[in-house]
Design a protein around this motif. Structure first.
Motif, PDB file in Angstrom:
ATOM      1  N   ASP A 109       0.856  -1.187   0.000  1.00 20.06           N
ATOM      2  CA  ASP A 109       0.000   0.000   0.000  1.00 20.06           C
ATOM      3  C   ASP A 109       0.893   1.237   0.000  1.00 20.06           C
ATOM      4  O   ASP A 109       2.038   1.195   0.456  1.00 20.06           O
ATOM      5  N   GLU A 110       0.358   2.345  -0.504  1.00 17.89           N
ATOM      6  CA  GLU A 110       1.125   3.588  -0.504  1.00 17.89           C
ATOM      7  C   GLU A 110       0.969   4.290   0.848  1.00 17.89           C
ATOM      8  O   GLU A 110      -0.104   4.772   1.186  1.00 17.89           O
ATOM      9  N   GLU A 111       2.059   4.338   1.599  1.00 16.68           N
ATOM     10  CA  GLU A 111       2.111   5.023   2.891  1.00 16.68           C
ATOM     11  C   GLU A 111       3.314   5.958   2.883  1.00 16.68           C
ATOM     12  O   GLU A 111       4.424   5.550   2.537  1.00 16.68           O
ATOM     13  N   ILE A 112       3.079   7.225   3.276  1.00 17.37           N
ATOM     14  CA  ILE A 112       4.105   8.253   3.115  1.00 17.37           C
ATOM     15  C   ILE A 112       4.294   9.012   4.426  1.00 17.37           C
ATOM     16  O   ILE A 112       3.318   9.444   5.049  1.00 17.37           O
ATOM     17  N   PHE A 113       5.549   9.174   4.831  1.00 11.58           N
ATOM     18  CA  PHE A 113       5.856   9.940   6.037  1.00 11.58           C
ATOM     19  C   PHE A 113       7.185  10.662   5.837  1.00 11.58           C
ATOM     20  O   PHE A 113       8.034  10.214   5.053  1.00 11.58           O
ATOM     21  N   PRO A 114       7.421  11.768   6.527  1.00 13.33           N
ATOM     22  CA  PRO A 114       8.666  12.533   6.353  1.00 13.33           C
ATOM     23  C   PRO A 114       9.857  11.817   6.989  1.00 13.33           C
ATOM     24  O   PRO A 114       9.740  11.201   8.050  1.00 13.33           O
ATOM     25  N   VAL A 115      11.013  11.927   6.310  1.00 11.93           N
ATOM     26  CA  VAL A 115      12.238  11.328   6.827  1.00 11.93           C
ATOM     27  C   VAL A 115      13.382  12.332   6.710  1.00 11.93           C
ATOM     28  O   VAL A 115      13.410  13.184   5.817  1.00 11.93           O
ATOM     29  N   TRP A 156       8.443   7.072   1.057  1.00 15.71           N
ATOM     30  CA  TRP A 156       7.479   6.014   0.767  1.00 15.71           C
ATOM     31  C   TRP A 156       7.901   4.777   1.538  1.00 15.71           C
ATOM     32  O   TRP A 156       9.036   4.302   1.377  1.00 15.71           O
ATOM     33  N   ARG A 157       7.009   4.267   2.378  1.00 14.57           N
ATOM     34  CA  ARG A 157       7.388   3.214   3.320  1.00 14.57           C
ATOM     35  C   ARG A 157       8.076   2.032   2.647  1.00 14.57           C
ATOM     36  O   ARG A 157       9.109   1.550   3.134  1.00 14.57           O
ATOM     37  N   HIS A 158       7.530   1.542   1.535  1.00 14.15           N
ATOM     38  CA  HIS A 158       8.100   0.340   0.934  1.00 14.15           C
ATOM     39  C   HIS A 158       9.503   0.587   0.382  1.00 14.15           C
ATOM     40  O   HIS A 158      10.268  -0.361   0.181  1.00 14.15           O
ATOM     41  N   LEU A 159       9.872   1.859   0.155  1.00 15.51           N
ATOM     42  CA  LEU A 159      11.201   2.179  -0.361  1.00 15.51           C
ATOM     43  C   LEU A 159      12.204   2.502   0.743  1.00 15.51           C
ATOM     44  O   LEU A 159      13.395   2.221   0.598  1.00 15.51           O
ATOM     45  N   VAL A 160      11.737   3.111   1.834  1.00 15.06           N
ATOM     46  CA  VAL A 160      12.688   3.607   2.836  1.00 15.06           C
ATOM     47  C   VAL A 160      12.739   2.772   4.102  1.00 15.06           C
ATOM     48  O   VAL A 160      13.564   3.032   4.979  1.00 15.06           O
ATOM     49  N   GLU A 161      11.877   1.751   4.216  1.00 14.11           N
ATOM     50  CA  GLU A 161      11.794   1.047   5.499  1.00 14.11           C
ATOM     51  C   GLU A 161      13.130   0.398   5.894  1.00 14.11           C
ATOM     52  O   GLU A 161      13.471   0.370   7.086  1.00 14.11           O
ATOM     53  N   ARG A 162      13.898  -0.089   4.946  1.00 14.32           N
ATOM     54  CA  ARG A 162      15.187  -0.695   5.292  1.00 14.32           C
ATOM     55  C   ARG A 162      16.204   0.371   5.690  1.00 14.32           C
ATOM     56  O   ARG A 162      17.047   0.138   6.559  1.00 14.32           O
ATOM     57  N   LEU A 163      16.135   1.527   5.054  1.00 17.63           N
ATOM     58  CA  LEU A 163      17.021   2.627   5.436  1.00 17.63           C
ATOM     59  C   LEU A 163      16.677   3.140   6.832  1.00 17.63           C
ATOM     60  O   LEU A 163      17.566   3.531   7.601  1.00 17.63           O
ATOM     61  N   VAL A 164      15.391   3.137   7.157  1.00 23.11           N
ATOM     62  CA  VAL A 164      14.976   3.521   8.513  1.00 23.11           C
ATOM     63  C   VAL A 164      15.469   2.487   9.528  1.00 23.11           C
ATOM     64  O   VAL A 164      16.008   2.832  10.587  1.00 23.11           O
ATOM     65  N   MET A 190      20.040  11.741   3.069  1.00 22.74           N
ATOM     66  CA  MET A 190      21.072  11.051   3.844  1.00 22.74           C
ATOM     67  C   MET A 190      22.320  11.902   4.010  1.00 22.74           C
ATOM     68  O   MET A 190      23.079  11.719   4.962  1.00 22.74           O
ATOM     69  N   GLU A 191      22.526  12.856   3.073  1.00 26.90           N
ATOM     70  CA  GLU A 191      23.658  13.774   3.189  1.00 26.90           C
ATOM     71  C   GLU A 191      23.356  14.957   4.110  1.00 26.90           C
ATOM     72  O   GLU A 191      24.191  15.835   4.269  1.00 26.90           O
ATOM     73  N   GLY A 192      22.158  14.988   4.676  1.00 22.82           N
ATOM     74  CA  GLY A 192      21.826  16.044   5.628  1.00 22.82           C
ATOM     75  C   GLY A 192      21.338  17.332   5.003  1.00 22.82           C
ATOM     76  O   GLY A 192      21.362  18.386   5.654  1.00 22.82           O
ATOM     77  N   LEU A 197      18.025   6.702   7.838  1.00 18.43           N
ATOM     78  CA  LEU A 197      16.938   7.675   7.786  1.00 18.43           C
ATOM     79  C   LEU A 197      16.142   7.588   9.080  1.00 18.43           C
ATOM     80  O   LEU A 197      16.068   6.524   9.706  1.00 18.43           O
ATOM     81  N   VAL A 198      15.526   8.715   9.455  1.00 13.23           N
ATOM     82  CA  VAL A 198      14.760   8.780  10.699  1.00 13.23           C
ATOM     83  C   VAL A 198      13.400   9.411  10.406  1.00 13.23           C
ATOM     84  O   VAL A 198      13.341  10.519   9.850  1.00 13.23           O
ATOM     85  N   PRO A 199      12.281   8.737  10.745  1.00 11.51           N
ATOM     86  CA  PRO A 199      10.971   9.388  10.628  1.00 11.51           C
ATOM     87  C   PRO A 199      10.904  10.588  11.565  1.00 11.51           C
ATOM     88  O   PRO A 199      11.391  10.520  12.699  1.00 11.51           O
ATOM     89  N   VAL A 200      10.313  11.694  11.097  1.00 11.99           N
ATOM     90  CA  VAL A 200      10.348  12.907  11.924  1.00 11.99           C
ATOM     91  C   VAL A 200       8.980  13.311  12.470  1.00 11.99           C
ATOM     92  O   VAL A 200       8.901  14.267  13.247  1.00 11.99           O
TER      93      VAL A 200
END
Length: 300
Positions: A166-172, A248-256, A239-241, A261-264
């Motif tokens: 599903d499409e789930e989006i949050f700031p990182v 997008w959760r399915h793309l960034v969940e492993r980086l989180v 990631m460079e600050g 990456l950090v959800p804000v």
């Protein structure tokens, strides 16, 4: 009634005719087919005699299709392309071959690449080829068995589909950005931070305005911030600050999970659409393509 064997020209003469008409040269056609110019000329002359029609106007160092030749060349080219495609499909089904997956650069980079070793371990006999593009490819026209596409299945009447996410989006944000500027305590405070905008040129994607609206507020000074048209570069900048982006959760969940990456905020935007693996309804998948499809769905 005469049989097709007697009515139709030989496949060899049609192949020679197609090349000569496409290249407007008997010499160039011979070079492509590994024949002499004289052999090409002989094959074309025989075809013209069999059909009872002149197909080419002979000129110095060039041949031009006649009006009848143009009509016949269009039909021959289309027929040969269908035969070639069907033969390639049968060969792949018989031998296994490689499996091509069409996807966005972001999906290839952040979803598929971290799973490639697992893919090799679990499907060691399959040669996977990932074909990325800045827009959704017409995989039917391209002859590609599988694709990953965002949206809703009713918009793809020519494809079967299975859900991946599903499409789930949050700031990182990256840890270095938060160490320097602090983590916003509210959605309203987030609006005052450095925001990185994805300007997707071809695929529709929610933007910051829509995300803030889903949180019950609005984004002031929406024109401010870094703008990038490639999501892989957006995440690299985060990631460079360089700022905060939508994730997008399915793309960034492993980086989180790895801390890159950090959800804000706690707010997650759910759009009601999703990401799917798709394949054409007009042809059967090879055994290996079915295995790749099922493996993708099992990762969801």
């Amino acid at each position: 009634m005469r049989s097709l064997r007697h009515l139709l020209p030989s496949a060899g003469s049609l192949i020679v005719f197609e090349a000569a008409g496409r290249l407007s040269s008997f010499t160039a056609a011979g070079r492509e087919l590994g024949m002499t110019q004289a052999a090409v000329s002989y094959a074309v002359r025989g075809l013209e005699e069999q059909l009872g029609a002149k197909l080419f106007q002979r000129r110095h160092r060039q041949v031009i299709l006649t009006e009848a030749g143009e009509r016949f060349h269009a039909d021959v080219s289309l027929g040969l392309s269908h035969i070639r495609k069907s033969a390639e499909d049968l060969r792949l089904q018989a031998t296994g071959g490689h499996v091509t997956l069409a996807a966005s650069t972001a999906f290839g980079s952040f979803w598929m690449m971290p799973r490639l070793q697992q893919f090799r371990d679990e499907l060691p006999g399959i040669d996977l080829r990932i074909q990325t593009a800045d827009r959704d490819l017409d995989i039917i026209a391209e002859g590609i068995p599988l694709g990953v596409r965002g949206g809703v299945p009713r918009d793809w009447p020519d494809y079967h589909s299975l859900s991946l996410s599903d499409e789930e989006i949050f700031p990182v944000a990256g840890p270095s950005y938060l160490a320097k500027f602090g983590k916003p305590k509210t959605v309203e405070e987030l609006a005052t931070h450095r925001l990185i905008h994805l300007e997707e040129p071809y695929r529709e994607a929610p933007n910051w305005d829509e995300w803030f609206a889903s949180a019950g507020t609005s984004l002031r000074n929406a024109e401010r911030g870094l703008r990038i048209n490639d999501y892989a570069l957006v995440i690299q900048a985060v990631m460079e600050g360089q700022g905060i982006s939508l994730g997008w959760r399915h793309l960034v969940e492993r980086l989180v999970a790895s801390g890159l990456l950090v959800p804000v905020t706690d707010h997650v935007m759910r759009t009601g659409v999703g990401f799917h693996v798709i394949w054409p309804k007009n042809r059967d998948l090879s055994d290996n393509a079915r295995k790749v499809r099922d493996w993708l769905v099992a990762q969801a």
